[in-house]
Scaffold this active site. Sequence first.
Site, PDB file in Angstrom:
ATOM      1  N   GLU A 136      -4.992  -4.691  10.697  1.00 50.08           N
ATOM      2  CA  GLU A 136      -3.994  -3.702  10.996  1.00 50.08           C
ATOM      3  C   GLU A 136      -4.235  -2.935  12.095  1.00 50.08           C
ATOM      4  O   GLU A 136      -5.057  -1.944  12.175  1.00 50.08           O
ATOM      5  CB  GLU A 136      -4.045  -2.681   9.756  1.00 50.08           C
ATOM      6  CG  GLU A 136      -3.792  -3.391   8.480  1.00 50.08           C
ATOM      7  CD  GLU A 136      -3.200  -2.407   7.525  1.00 50.08           C
ATOM      8  OE1 GLU A 136      -2.104  -2.486   6.857  1.00 50.08           O
ATOM      9  OE2 GLU A 136      -3.723  -1.154   7.358  1.00 50.08           O
ATOM     10  N   SER A 168       3.706  -2.037  10.261  1.00 51.06           N
ATOM     11  CA  SER A 168       5.448  -2.188  10.536  1.00 51.06           C
ATOM     12  C   SER A 168       5.948  -3.306  10.030  1.00 51.06           C
ATOM     13  O   SER A 168       6.795  -3.889  10.967  1.00 51.06           O
ATOM     14  CB  SER A 168       5.741  -1.829  12.171  1.00 51.06           C
ATOM     15  OG  SER A 168       5.077  -0.605  12.336  1.00 51.06           O
ATOM     16  N   GLU A 190      -6.743   5.149   7.912  1.00 47.42           N
ATOM     17  CA  GLU A 190      -6.358   6.466   7.546  1.00 47.42           C
ATOM     18  C   GLU A 190      -7.528   6.831   6.891  1.00 47.42           C
ATOM     19  O   GLU A 190      -7.926   8.214   7.175  1.00 47.42           O
ATOM     20  CB  GLU A 190      -5.218   6.601   6.658  1.00 47.42           C
ATOM     21  CG  GLU A 190      -3.831   6.399   7.433  1.00 47.42           C
ATOM     22  CD  GLU A 190      -2.809   5.760   6.736  1.00 47.42           C
ATOM     23  OE1 GLU A 190      -2.757   5.576   5.552  1.00 47.42           O
ATOM     24  OE2 GLU A 190      -1.836   5.281   7.552  1.00 47.42           O
ATOM     25  N   ASN A 227       0.743  -1.024   0.095  1.00 47.28           N
ATOM     26  CA  ASN A 227       0.100  -0.018  -0.063  1.00 47.28           C
ATOM     27  C   ASN A 227       0.697   1.134  -0.032  1.00 47.28           C
ATOM     28  O   ASN A 227       1.435   1.315   1.206  1.00 47.28           O
ATOM     29  CB  ASN A 227      -0.754  -0.105   1.308  1.00 47.28           C
ATOM     30  CG  ASN A 227      -1.765   1.363   1.324  1.00 47.28           C
ATOM     31  OD1 ASN A 227      -1.891   2.247   0.432  1.00 47.28           O
ATOM     32  ND2 ASN A 227      -2.297   1.214   2.463  1.00 47.28           N
ATOM     33  N   GLY A 276       3.016   2.307  10.941  1.00 50.86           N
ATOM     34  CA  GLY A 276       4.017   3.285  10.721  1.00 50.86           C
ATOM     35  C   GLY A 276       4.783   3.839  12.186  1.00 50.86           C
ATOM     36  O   GLY A 276       5.357   4.710  12.161  1.00 50.86           O
ATOM     37  N   LYS A 294       0.230   4.112  -0.353  1.00 48.40           N
ATOM     38  CA  LYS A 294      -0.584   5.309   0.345  1.00 48.40           C
ATOM     39  C   LYS A 294      -0.119   6.486  -0.619  1.00 48.40           C
ATOM     40  O   LYS A 294      -0.355   6.622  -1.724  1.00 48.40           O
ATOM     41  CB  LYS A 294      -0.026   5.623   1.748  1.00 48.40           C
ATOM     42  CG  LYS A 294      -0.046   4.269   2.732  1.00 48.40           C
ATOM     43  CD  LYS A 294      -0.021   4.550   4.117  1.00 48.40           C
ATOM     44  CE  LYS A 294      -0.102   3.266   4.819  1.00 48.40           C
ATOM     45  NZ  LYS A 294      -0.001   3.534   6.314  1.00 48.40           N
ATOM     46  N   HIS A 353      -9.324   1.388   5.226  1.00 45.62           N
ATOM     47  CA  HIS A 353      -8.144   1.643   5.718  1.00 45.62           C
ATOM     48  C   HIS A 353      -8.237   2.644   7.081  1.00 45.62           C
ATOM     49  O   HIS A 353      -9.045   3.478   7.029  1.00 45.62           O
ATOM     50  CB  HIS A 353      -7.002   2.213   4.702  1.00 45.62           C
ATOM     51  CG  HIS A 353      -5.623   2.208   5.288  1.00 45.62           C
ATOM     52  ND1 HIS A 353      -5.101   3.111   6.212  1.00 45.62           N
ATOM     53  CD2 HIS A 353      -4.614   1.318   5.041  1.00 45.62           C
ATOM     54  CE1 HIS A 353      -3.761   2.901   6.444  1.00 45.62           C
ATOM     55  NE2 HIS A 353      -3.647   1.703   5.986  1.00 45.62           N
TER      56      HIS A 353
END
Length: 263
Positions: A175, A221, A107, A13, A181, A15, A105
Amino acid sequence: MAVAARTPFIAGNWKMNLDHLRAVALVQKLNWTLKDAGHEAGSVEVGVFPPFTDLRTVQTLIDADKIAFALGAQDLSVHESGAYTGEVSGAFLAKLDCTYVIIGHSERRQYHHESDETIGAKAHAAIRHGLVPVICVGETAEDLETFGASAVPVGQLEVALEGLPAGSDIVVAYEPVWAIGSGQAATPEQAQEVCAKLRAVVAAKLGAEAAEKTRILYGGSVKSANIASFMREPDVDGALVGGASLVADEFAAIVRYQKHVGV
Ligand code: 13P
């Protein structure tokens, strides 16, 4: 390039990174690196999920150079077409030979306030257009403390799968938000525990056969140093990789986890 059995799936991904020119450079380098390393296409499915503006370019490259990567988008609209400025229809993604589309996701949930119901509508939209939704679920650090690891992702997946036809072709990505991250991945044991529960949700909603063939990925990660430990777990069928998917050598090393010592 949809895969029927549980072929391991390593998905990158990107992003909001890499314009279409840099996308070409990354896909070419990744392809060469895997070829040079003697990677056997088919042993692991490789997916790239660039920004919308890169899709046409990457599609053309994959097609022209016969690169064995699956293409996916990072989101889609719940609508088919019409007055929805800035949105992208699943119909357009299907025309670009996208196999997959990421939905839900964290985000998107966090910055665009997407609800579980919206994500369910996106899952329906993906399936209507013959796309395989990669449905992301995961708990925040606060959720983890309050409810434990599995309650929130299980609840999110239950809503996302509501009303989908039995046997629908989907991918699930667990996730944990706190692992994305942060450099602090979940433990393989935790990932396994949650992924097993997510598989039970797929069985309840889409049937036992669908649950058996659905790939459940871990994301957060992931890097070459920890991928093999996740892939040893029986209910972890791959990884959704963010930062490390932007570096060809590192992503290639993740794809080649089967060659890591001790696996
Ligand atoms: P990182 O691999 O950068 O933690 O991101 C994970 C992710 O969000 C993939 O969708």
